[in-house]
Write a protein that holds these residues in place. Structure first.
Motif, short mmCIF file in Angstrom:
data_model
loop_
_atom_site.label_atom_id
_atom_site.label_comp_id
_atom_site.label_asym_id
_atom_site.label_seq_id
_atom_site.Cartn_x
_atom_site.Cartn_y
_atom_site.Cartn_z
N GLU A 145 95.96 -47.76 -20.65
CA GLU A 145 96.73 -46.63 -21.20
C GLU A 145 96.51 -46.50 -22.70
OE1 GLU A 145 100.22 -45.04 -19.62
OE2 GLU A 145 100.61 -46.78 -18.36
N GLU A 146 96.16 -47.60 -23.36
CA GLU A 146 95.82 -47.51 -24.77
C GLU A 146 94.58 -46.63 -24.97
OE1 GLU A 146 98.60 -50.45 -24.06
OE2 GLU A 146 96.57 -50.55 -23.27
N ASP A 147 93.61 -46.78 -24.06
CA ASP A 147 92.41 -45.94 -24.12
C ASP A 147 92.76 -44.47 -23.89
OD1 ASP A 147 90.94 -48.21 -24.52
OD2 ASP A 147 90.11 -48.30 -22.50
N LEU A 148 93.65 -44.22 -22.93
CA LEU A 148 94.07 -42.85 -22.63
C LEU A 148 94.75 -42.23 -23.84
CD1 LEU A 148 94.77 -40.42 -20.82
CD2 LEU A 148 96.72 -41.74 -19.96
N LEU A 149 95.68 -42.95 -24.46
CA LEU A 149 96.40 -42.43 -25.61
C LEU A 149 95.44 -42.16 -26.77
CD1 LEU A 149 99.08 -41.68 -26.91
CD2 LEU A 149 99.40 -44.09 -27.51
N ALA A 150 94.51 -43.07 -26.99
CA ALA A 150 93.54 -42.88 -28.07
C ALA A 150 92.69 -41.64 -27.83
CB ALA A 150 92.65 -44.12 -28.19
N LYS A 151 92.32 -41.41 -26.58
CA LYS A 151 91.52 -40.23 -26.24
C LYS A 151 92.28 -38.95 -26.57
CE LYS A 151 88.11 -40.06 -23.99
NZ LYS A 151 86.66 -39.96 -24.32
N LEU A 152 93.56 -38.90 -26.21
CA LEU A 152 94.36 -37.71 -26.49
C LEU A 152 94.57 -37.51 -27.98
CD1 LEU A 152 94.88 -37.33 -23.47
CD2 LEU A 152 97.26 -36.83 -24.05
N GLN A 153 94.81 -38.59 -28.70
CA GLN A 153 95.03 -38.48 -30.14
C GLN A 153 93.76 -38.04 -30.86
OE1 GLN A 153 96.67 -42.47 -30.67
NE2 GLN A 153 98.66 -41.58 -31.17
N ALA A 154 92.61 -38.31 -30.24
CA ALA A 154 91.34 -37.91 -30.83
C ALA A 154 90.93 -36.49 -30.44
CB ALA A 154 90.25 -38.88 -30.42
N GLY A 155 91.75 -35.82 -29.61
CA GLY A 155 91.45 -34.44 -29.25
C GLY A 155 91.46 -34.15 -27.77
N GLY A 156 91.60 -35.17 -26.94
CA GLY A 156 91.78 -34.93 -25.51
C GLY A 156 90.53 -35.02 -24.67
N GLY A 157 89.37 -34.91 -25.28
CA GLY A 157 88.12 -35.07 -24.53
C GLY A 157 87.84 -33.96 -23.53
N GLY A 158 88.56 -32.86 -23.62
CA GLY A 158 88.31 -31.74 -22.72
C GLY A 158 88.89 -31.92 -21.33
N TYR A 159 89.83 -32.84 -21.16
CA TYR A 159 90.42 -33.07 -19.84
C TYR A 159 91.60 -32.15 -19.60
CZ TYR A 159 87.45 -37.15 -19.65
OH TYR A 159 86.35 -37.98 -19.63
N ASP A 160 91.85 -31.85 -18.32
CA ASP A 160 92.90 -30.91 -17.93
C ASP A 160 94.13 -31.60 -17.36
OD1 ASP A 160 91.30 -28.52 -18.48
OD2 ASP A 160 90.11 -29.19 -16.77
N VAL A 161 93.95 -32.68 -16.61
CA VAL A 161 95.08 -33.42 -16.03
C VAL A 161 94.86 -34.90 -16.27
CG1 VAL A 161 96.39 -33.96 -13.94
CG2 VAL A 161 95.43 -31.67 -14.23
N ILE A 162 95.91 -35.56 -16.76
CA ILE A 162 95.86 -37.00 -17.01
C ILE A 162 96.98 -37.66 -16.21
CG2 ILE A 162 94.80 -36.78 -19.27
CD1 ILE A 162 97.61 -37.08 -20.48
N PHE A 163 96.93 -39.01 -16.11
CA PHE A 163 97.84 -39.74 -15.24
C PHE A 163 98.50 -40.91 -15.97
CE2 PHE A 163 94.87 -37.45 -12.69
CZ PHE A 163 95.51 -37.15 -11.48
N PRO A 164 99.30 -40.63 -17.01
CA PRO A 164 99.91 -41.72 -17.76
C PRO A 164 101.10 -42.36 -17.04
CG PRO A 164 100.68 -39.62 -18.60
CD PRO A 164 99.63 -39.31 -17.56
N GLY A 165 101.46 -43.56 -17.49
CA GLY A 165 102.68 -44.20 -17.03
C GLY A 165 103.86 -43.77 -17.88
N THR A 166 105.03 -44.25 -17.54
CA THR A 166 106.25 -43.81 -18.20
C THR A 166 106.23 -44.11 -19.69
OG1 THR A 166 107.37 -44.46 -16.16
CG2 THR A 166 108.76 -43.82 -17.99
N THR A 167 105.80 -45.31 -20.06
CA THR A 167 105.79 -45.69 -21.48
C THR A 167 104.94 -44.74 -22.29
OG1 THR A 167 106.05 -48.01 -20.86
CG2 THR A 167 105.31 -47.55 -23.09
#
Length: 350
Positions: A63-85
């Motif tokens: 999830e750290e990788d996911l958050l970093a990707k979003l903070q860097a601009g999202g990478g062009g993804y449309d739907v992500i699957f994060p956990g509650t935290t």
């Protein structure tokens, strides 16, 4: 690992599914970003067939990788699957789109307990995907006496025969939480001395850990590479499909109960297709197909009739009533607490 891209296009503008309809463009694209091995390729194929939307999926390792990707601009993804935290952090930082999940046609299919979630209380940003627990799995044929205690002690103070053979998840929250339960420390502690207790346990355990990994936990257990693995319960279910004697443990000190969700980055390039996908996933048959593949429970009413018998009958998935008091739900921790957790994790992994 990147899943196979399905490229079929169908000229349809609306698809009737039972008594409900899912409207979608007859073409267009959708890019998903999820954990590896956490979405059925056949279900993606069904989505393409039902909607005509070309769909691809990439995976992240934490999830750290996911958050970093979003903070860097999202990478062009449309739907992500994060956990509650991570969901709460993303909402606070303005990284997600308000897609009005609570107003979607199929929102009424959700079980009442999932109409709200910490960090997205009104359910405007997210819809539930899978939910489950974090415990550990062992192979009776590979452990002393064929049985381990229902305690985190088996991982944090392993028996001599298991030293150097323990596998842990590479997920900060799960590892921190387990150590907090074991030491009796509040997982949202702001006390550096209590954080040190957690660090001491983790550092003492480290020489006994063969590896920290979120990927390959299923194959690793099936292949007998490790006798014990900290694991999510859906992964344990899939291990048991190949190794029926494998045992999933709900540790008595506390077992994390979690929910993963579907959400949309604020700058998603295919916003309407993302909404179509999330609404489609709240149909019972589709939610059940996801559960049958992942081995986790879903939050959609009526999905039970589509579940496999093995899923219904596995205590790793359907928690026995006597273990309910061991389940510890998500708790929103303060920035000071999160900072301590990150410092402990950095020291552990350095």
């Amino acid at each position: 690992m990147t899943f196979k891209t399905f490229t079929r296009h169908m000229a349809v503008s609306a698809i009737a599914l039972g008594a409900m309809a899912v409207s979608a463009a007859a073409d267009g694209e959708l890019r998903l970003y999820n954990w590896s091995n956490y979405f059925s390729p056949e279900l993606l194929e069904k989505f393409e067939k039902d909607t005509g939307i070309k769909t691809t999926i990439d995976s992240y390792a934490s999830e750290e990788d996911l958050l970093a990707k979003l903070q860097a601009g999202g990478g062009g993804y449309d739907v992500i699957f994060p956990g509650t935290t991570t969901l709460g952090i993303m909402v606070d930082k303005g990284l997600l789109a308000d897609i009005g999940v609570n107003k979607m046609e199929n929102f009424g299919n959700l079980l009442p307990a999932f109409h709200t979630i910490a960090g997205d209380e009104e359910r405007t940003y997210s819809a539930p995907y899978m939910w489950g627990t974090t415990g550990f799995t062992y192979d009776p044929a590979m452990v002393p006496g064929g049985k381990l205690d229902e305690s985190w002690k088996e991982l944090f103070e392993p028996r001599p025969e298991l030293k150097g053979k323990i596998a842990m998840l590479n997920e900060m929250s799960d590892v921190w939480n387990a150590a907090a339960y074991y030491t009796g420390v509040d997982k949202c502690t702001e006390d550096p001395k209590e954080a040190q207790k957690i660090l001491d346990v983790l550092m003492a355990q480290k020489p006994d850990v063969k590896l920290y990994s979120n990927d390959g936990t299923i194959d690793r257990m099936i292949a007998g590479e490790v006798p014990v693995h900290m694991q999510w319960n859906g992964a344990a279910h899939r291990v048991k499909a190949k190794k029926p004697d494998a045992v999933y443990v709900y540790p008595k000190e506390g077992t994390t109960f979690w929910t993963d969700v579907m959400a949309v980055p604020k700058d998603a390039p295919n916003m309407e297709n993302a909404k179509t996908f999330i609404n489609w996933m709240m149909l019972p048959e589709n939610a059940a197909a996801a559960s049958n593949y992942t081995g986790y429970s879903n939050a959609v009413k009526g999905s039970g009739e589509f579940l496999t018998d093995s899923l219904k009958g596995d205590p790793a998935v359907n928690t026995p009533e006597e273990f309910n008091d061991r389940l510890v739900p998500y708790k929103a921790c303060s920035p000071a607490s999160k900072d301590l957790r990150e410092k402990v994790w950095t020291k552990l992994k350095s």
